[in-house]
Write a protein that holds these residues in place. Structure first.
Motif, PDB file in Angstrom:
ATOM      1  N   ARG A   6      -9.880   9.169   2.211  1.00 25.82           N
ATOM      2  CA  ARG A   6      -8.626   8.478   2.510  1.00 25.82           C
ATOM      3  C   ARG A   6      -8.605   7.873   3.904  1.00 25.82           C
ATOM      4  NH1 ARG A   6      -4.395  11.069  -1.151  1.00 25.82           N
ATOM      5  NH2 ARG A   6      -5.656  12.210  -2.659  1.00 25.82           N
ATOM      6  N   THR A   7      -9.767   7.627   4.471  1.00 24.63           N
ATOM      7  CA  THR A   7      -9.855   6.921   5.746  1.00 24.63           C
ATOM      8  C   THR A   7     -10.104   5.445   5.478  1.00 24.63           C
ATOM      9  OG1 THR A   7     -12.254   7.248   6.003  1.00 24.63           O
ATOM     10  CG2 THR A   7     -10.805   8.981   6.863  1.00 24.63           C
ATOM     11  N   VAL A   8      -9.340   4.607   6.156  1.00 22.83           N
ATOM     12  CA  VAL A   8      -9.413   3.162   5.979  1.00 22.83           C
ATOM     13  C   VAL A   8      -9.685   2.519   7.335  1.00 22.83           C
ATOM     14  CG1 VAL A   8      -8.166   1.087   5.252  1.00 22.83           C
ATOM     15  CG2 VAL A   8      -7.788   3.263   4.046  1.00 22.83           C
ATOM     16  N   ASP A  17       0.180  -0.829   3.779  1.00 24.33           N
ATOM     17  CA  ASP A  17      -0.173  -0.341   5.104  1.00 24.33           C
ATOM     18  C   ASP A  17       0.949  -0.727   6.046  1.00 24.33           C
ATOM     19  OD1 ASP A  17      -2.108   0.947   6.865  1.00 24.33           O
ATOM     20  OD2 ASP A  17      -2.350  -1.010   7.797  1.00 24.33           O
ATOM     21  N   LYS A  74       6.666   5.038   1.278  1.00 26.96           N
ATOM     22  CA  LYS A  74       6.195   5.989   0.258  1.00 26.96           C
ATOM     23  C   LYS A  74       7.364   6.501  -0.572  1.00 26.96           C
ATOM     24  CE  LYS A  74       3.313   8.518  -1.997  1.00 26.96           C
ATOM     25  NZ  LYS A  74       2.401   7.868  -2.977  1.00 26.96           N
ATOM     26  N   THR A  89      -0.616   3.861   3.447  1.00 25.17           N
ATOM     27  CA  THR A  89      -1.341   4.323   4.628  1.00 25.17           C
ATOM     28  C   THR A  89      -0.517   4.113   5.888  1.00 25.17           C
ATOM     29  OG1 THR A  89      -2.491   2.180   4.635  1.00 25.17           O
ATOM     30  CG2 THR A  89      -3.669   4.058   3.723  1.00 25.17           C
ATOM     31  N   LEU A 145      -1.258  13.643   6.060  1.00 25.12           N
ATOM     32  CA  LEU A 145      -1.447  13.718   4.613  1.00 25.12           C
ATOM     33  C   LEU A 145      -0.877  15.000   4.016  1.00 25.12           C
ATOM     34  CD1 LEU A 145      -5.016  12.226   4.113  1.00 25.12           C
ATOM     35  CD2 LEU A 145      -2.838  11.079   4.521  1.00 25.12           C
ATOM     36  N   ALA A 168       2.190  10.235   4.230  1.00 28.34           N
ATOM     37  CA  ALA A 168       1.463   9.076   3.722  1.00 28.34           C
ATOM     38  C   ALA A 168       0.311   9.590   2.867  1.00 28.34           C
ATOM     39  CB  ALA A 168       0.943   8.216   4.872  1.00 28.34           C
ATOM     40  N   ASP A 169      -0.361   8.650   2.196  1.00 31.22           N
ATOM     41  CA  ASP A 169      -1.482   9.002   1.317  1.00 31.22           C
ATOM     42  C   ASP A 169      -2.831   8.817   1.984  1.00 31.22           C
ATOM     43  OD1 ASP A 169       0.212   9.385  -1.070  1.00 31.22           O
ATOM     44  OD2 ASP A 169       0.520   7.216  -0.912  1.00 31.22           O
ATOM     45  N   GLY A 170      -2.872   8.064   3.079  1.00 30.12           N
ATOM     46  CA  GLY A 170      -4.112   7.796   3.776  1.00 30.12           C
ATOM     47  C   GLY A 170      -3.807   7.339   5.190  1.00 30.12           C
ATOM     48  N   VAL A 171      -4.849   7.182   5.991  1.00 29.89           N
ATOM     49  CA  VAL A 171      -4.670   6.717   7.366  1.00 29.89           C
ATOM     50  C   VAL A 171      -5.586   5.530   7.618  1.00 29.89           C
ATOM     51  CG1 VAL A 171      -3.907   8.927   8.308  1.00 29.89           C
ATOM     52  CG2 VAL A 171      -6.349   8.397   8.245  1.00 29.89           C
ATOM     53  N   SER A 172      -5.057   4.551   8.326  1.00 31.49           N
ATOM     54  CA  SER A 172      -5.852   3.412   8.779  1.00 31.49           C
ATOM     55  C   SER A 172      -6.208   3.646  10.237  1.00 31.49           C
ATOM     56  CB  SER A 172      -5.059   2.111   8.628  1.00 31.49           C
ATOM     57  OG  SER A 172      -4.878   1.788   7.273  1.00 31.49           O
TER      58      SER A 172
END
Length: 369
Positions: free
Chosen positions: A23-25, A273, A299, A308, A323, A328-332
């Protein structure tokens, strides 16, 4: 098992969608490195994006890729408004895939914030800031309205015909992104660029069907989303980046973003995002994770979407907390990834992921994460 390093599915209208290994962007970050001024990405973009894919990111986004030459922030921006650019992106996408990451491209149009001096090579030190002059290759910009809110040369207000042509540009860029092999398209609707200019009353003074009411100010964004979704394969996810809040009374606020996110979801956007600001002087908060509440609001508005958070998320434990709390569902990850292209691999090790699940290139096993 760290939630940050569990796989996640990004939905699409048809088919299974896309599974990310974690889940890393990698957030889109302008590189201002197209020295030929033709929008064609080259070896720098391969090295920059490829290093982050090898470093373990689940999804790697390109910098803002202009959908038209007029929409570039600077003349050193990358683009995807022609087939030469699409062909140049293809081997970069292939390498990202070879490292186990998904490849995303951010489609962008700067509007009133186009035709400015690039940040490289260090224009501030040379006194080169603001709008490009005609003698430096600058061009006429277009936006929803004439405005001086950005401290740049005032753009021309777009005609109805120009708006229609612009929407076609977004769709054609999405088609070329598919030809290049990208897995995800992200529409750039943040940071004071063209779509955000239509959304925010701070930059949109139109009195026709594209200005005034919430429904009118969001019309251009809805039409762009619909055109891109029609041109982008139904089995591939569509994403969008919002400035969740202008942080100014009378501007675009998080309540507006949450409301519009629900509409965008119905139009086929399944990943969001959340950044902020970009129009006028910054009046918002600061500090680690200061934009996370914006992601949480979206969300809550679209529970089925992949949302994210971004902005000063630097520490692995901090990212994990975002998370596990359901914020959130992921992180940028942006600036932290500029400092360390192996941010996900380091984070996975720090969070106790088993050695065989630490995501990075096999050539680097001897680093003993």
């Amino acid at each position: 098992m760290s939630k940050l390093f569990t796989p996640v599915d990004l939905a699409a209208p048809e088919g299974p969608g896309l599974t990310l290994r974690n889940r890393t962007v990698l957030a889109p970050m302008c590189q201002y490195s197209v020295d030929n001024r033709d929008g064609v990405p080259h070896a720098w973009h391969l090295a920059h994006l490829g290093a982050r894919a090898a470093g373990g990111f689940g999804l790697v986004f390109t910098e803002a890729a202009a959908v038209t030459a007029q929409g570039r922030i600077s003349d050193r921006d990358a683009g995807i408004w022609n087939d030469d650019q699409s062909r140049a992106w293809a081997p970069i996408v292939d390498f990202i895939h070879s490292q186990g990451a998904a490849a995303g491209i951010q489609l962008a149009h700067a509007g009133a914030k186009a035709s400015t001096h690039a940040w490289l090579p260090q224009p501030a030190a040379a006194g080169q800031v603001g709008s490009l002059g005609e003698e430096d290759g600058g061009w006429e910009t277009a936006a929803p309205s004439e405005t001086d809110v950005f401290g740049l040369d005032s753009p021309l207000a777009m005609s109805g015909e120009q708006i229609a042509a612009s929407i076609r540009d977004w769709a054609e860029a999405a088609r070329r992104a598919d030809e290049a092999g990208f897995d995800v398209v992200q529409i750039h609707a943040a940071h004071g660029y063209l779509i955000h200019q239509f959304l925010s009353p701070l930059a949109n003074a139109r009195t026709d069907e594209y200005g005034g009411s919430f429904g009118n100010r969001t019309r251009y964004a809805r039409e762009v989303i619909s055109a891109v979704r029609a041109a982008w394969p139904a089995h591939k996810p569509l994403a969008i980046r919002f400035s969740g809040d202008d942080w100014v009374d009378g501007g675009w606020r998080i309540q507006d973003t949450a409301r519009f996110a629900a509409e965008a979801f119905e139009l086929g956007v399944t990943a969001f995002d959340l950044s902020s600001a970009g129009i006028g002087k910054y009046h918002g908060p600061s500090g680690p994770g200061f934009q996370v509440p914006l992601a949480t609001a979206v969300k809550q508005a679209v529970p089925a979407a992949f949302v994210t958070a971004v902005g000063m998320i630097n520490d692995p434990s901090q990212a994990e907390q975002v998370l596990v709390t359901g914020a959130a569902d992921g992180v940028s990850i942006g600036r932290a990834a500029l400092k360390n292209p192996n941010w996900p691999a380091v984070a996975a090790a720090e969070l106790g992921a088993p050695r065989e699940q630490v995501p990075f290139a096999a050539q680097y096993w001897r680093a003993h994460w």
